[in-house]
Design an enzyme around this catalytic site. Structure first.
Site, PDB file in Angstrom:
ATOM      1  N   ASP A  26       0.745  -1.130   0.029  1.00  0.00           N
ATOM      2  CA  ASP A  26      -0.086  -0.032   0.091  1.00  0.00           C
ATOM      3  C   ASP A  26       0.818   1.283  -0.186  1.00  0.00           C
ATOM      4  OD1 ASP A  26      -2.128  -2.100   0.424  1.00  0.00           O
ATOM      5  OD2 ASP A  26      -1.862  -1.731   2.598  1.00  0.00           O
ATOM      6  N   GLU A 233     -11.450   0.024  -3.115  1.00  0.00           N
ATOM      7  CA  GLU A 233     -10.560   0.605  -1.644  1.00  0.00           C
ATOM      8  C   GLU A 233      -9.422   1.212  -2.463  1.00  0.00           C
ATOM      9  OE1 GLU A 233      -9.461  -2.877   0.279  1.00  0.00           O
ATOM     10  OE2 GLU A 233      -8.204  -3.591  -1.242  1.00  0.00           O
TER      11      GLU A 233
HETATM   12  O1  FUB Z   1      -2.944  -3.592   3.661  1.00  0.00           O
HETATM   13  C1  FUB Z   1      -4.325  -3.894   4.148  1.00  0.00           C
HETATM   14  C2  FUB Z   1      -5.184  -3.489   3.127  1.00  0.00           C
HETATM   15  O2  FUB Z   1      -5.067  -4.507   1.918  1.00  0.00           O
HETATM   16  C3  FUB Z   1      -5.376  -2.261   2.459  1.00  0.00           C
HETATM   17  O3  FUB Z   1      -6.096  -1.166   3.550  1.00  0.00           O
HETATM   18  C4  FUB Z   1      -6.281  -2.267   1.375  1.00  0.00           C
HETATM   19  O4  FUB Z   1      -5.960  -1.144   0.226  1.00  0.00           O
HETATM   20  C5  FUB Z   1      -5.482  -3.611   0.616  1.00  0.00           C
HETATM   21  O5  FUB Z   1      -4.193  -3.192   0.029  1.00  0.00           O
END
Ligand code: FUB
Length: 334
Positions: A26, A233
């Site tokens: 991320d 997301e």
């Molecule tokens: O790293 C945890 C979660 O996985 C993140 O918040 C999301 O965007 C995904 O990458």
């Protein structure tokens, strides 16, 4: 699924992990005072079984990675913030971002409270690499995950955030939580990412959280069943030639896509894909400019040989065409 030959995959990968001594994911990258700072998640093996809530992403702390340039050495600057030092947070320090203003650095991060609900907090430092000191409470009015903070040319800061499934955004309507709320039906409007302008102290929202619309080619909102295009997301915002580029992950279809608008609030018109699927379930990125070239920071699970919660950050250059469209990257040259 076909068995992946990771040795072969690494040979055709368009880039290699920036660091290998820890797992990171991320990556939110910024250029502060001419240097690249990457604010990633710090992946660990928490020993929790895989589930759709993402409980196996049991991260506990953050490290900031710095680079003099996108081809330079990536330096791990050590512990920047640990969940034990965040009074309101209990677990799962997921994708963070950072911003700077008036010589201070602000680390924004989601974490679960003891009640299992995600909120977003801020921690402050005099240095881009921390250590950061967390505010005692999460940001009032924040919820869900994946904060991305964008500074516009007029000095206004906006936070984009949200994520469905493990990110819990399906449990909110008009910013109110109810565990009974579900994802919309396939033929209904998709859930949209959220935005709030930050107040001048960078520690709170200056306005009620709003949602941003992502529209299809006919000007209609993307539908919940449009899994290859709808928001899941990993919000990110960057500005190119005066236009606002909102990019995000489609989650269960594993694309990084983008949409363009005329102002920070949108609406944003869907444009296409920036990155095709990587090894591992999640895809999450950031985009930043360094010396007149543009770079996509992203992650994959190739170093861990496909373990979805043990990821590694990478970087690759992206190019725009004459119309401002971003050329789609394949993470592995086939
Ligand atoms: O790293 C945890 C979660 O996985 C993140 O918040 C999301 O965007 C995904 O990458």
């Amino acid at each position: 699924m076909d068995q992946i030959d990771f040795e072969e995959l690494n040979k055709i990968a368009i880039s290699q992990p920036l660091i290998k001594h820890i797992y990171t994911a991320d990556p939110s990258a910024h250029v502060f005072e001419g240097k690249i700072y990457i604010y990633p998640s710090h992946d660990i093996e928490a020993g929790i079984a895989f589930n759709d809530n993402g409980d196996h992403f049991g991260m506990e702390d953050y490290h900031v990675i710095s680079m003099d340039n996108p081809n330079g050495v990536a330096v791990d600057n050590g512990l920047a913030l640990h969940v034990n030092d965040v009074p309101w947070a209990e677990r799962q320090m997921w994708a963070p971002d950072a911003a700077t203003k008036n010589g201070k650095f602000y680390l924004y991060f989601p974490a679960k409270k003891a009640d299992g609900i995600f909120q977003i907090g801020v921690a402050i430092s005099d240095s881009a690499v921390g250590p950061f000191v967390a505010e005692p409470e999460p940001i009032t009015g924040s919820y869900s995950i994946d904060p991305a903070v964008f500074c516009d040319d007029d000095g206004s800061y906006y936070m984009y955030f949200g994520g469905i499934w493990g990110g819990q955004m399906q449990s909110y309507r008009e910013n109110k939580y109810d565990a009974e709320y579900q994802e919309p039906m396939a033929n209904e409007k998709a859930l949209n990412p959220k935005i709030a302008k930050l107040s001048s102290d960078m520690k709170s929202f200056a306005e009620t959280v709003k949602e941003i619309e992502i529209l299809d080619e006919n000007g209609n909102s993307l539908l919940a069943g449009d899994n290859e295009r709808r928001f899941f997301e990993a919000s990110w915002m960057h500005k190119f030639n005066g236009k606002y580029y909102f990019s995000y992950s489609t989650g269960d279809t594993h694309f990084i896509c983008y949409a363009i608008g005329d102002n920070p609030y949108g609406p944003f018109l869907y444009q296409g894909r920036i990155l095709n699927p990587v090894v591992g379930w999640t895809s999450h990125h950031s985009i930043c400019e360094f010396e007149n070239k543009w770079y996509l920071f992203y992650h994959d699970s190739s170093l861990s040989k496909g373990i979805t919660h043990l990821r590694s950050i990478k970087v690759a250059e992206i190019k725009y065409d004459a119309y401002g469209k971003i050329q789609t990257l394949d993470p592995y040259n086939k």
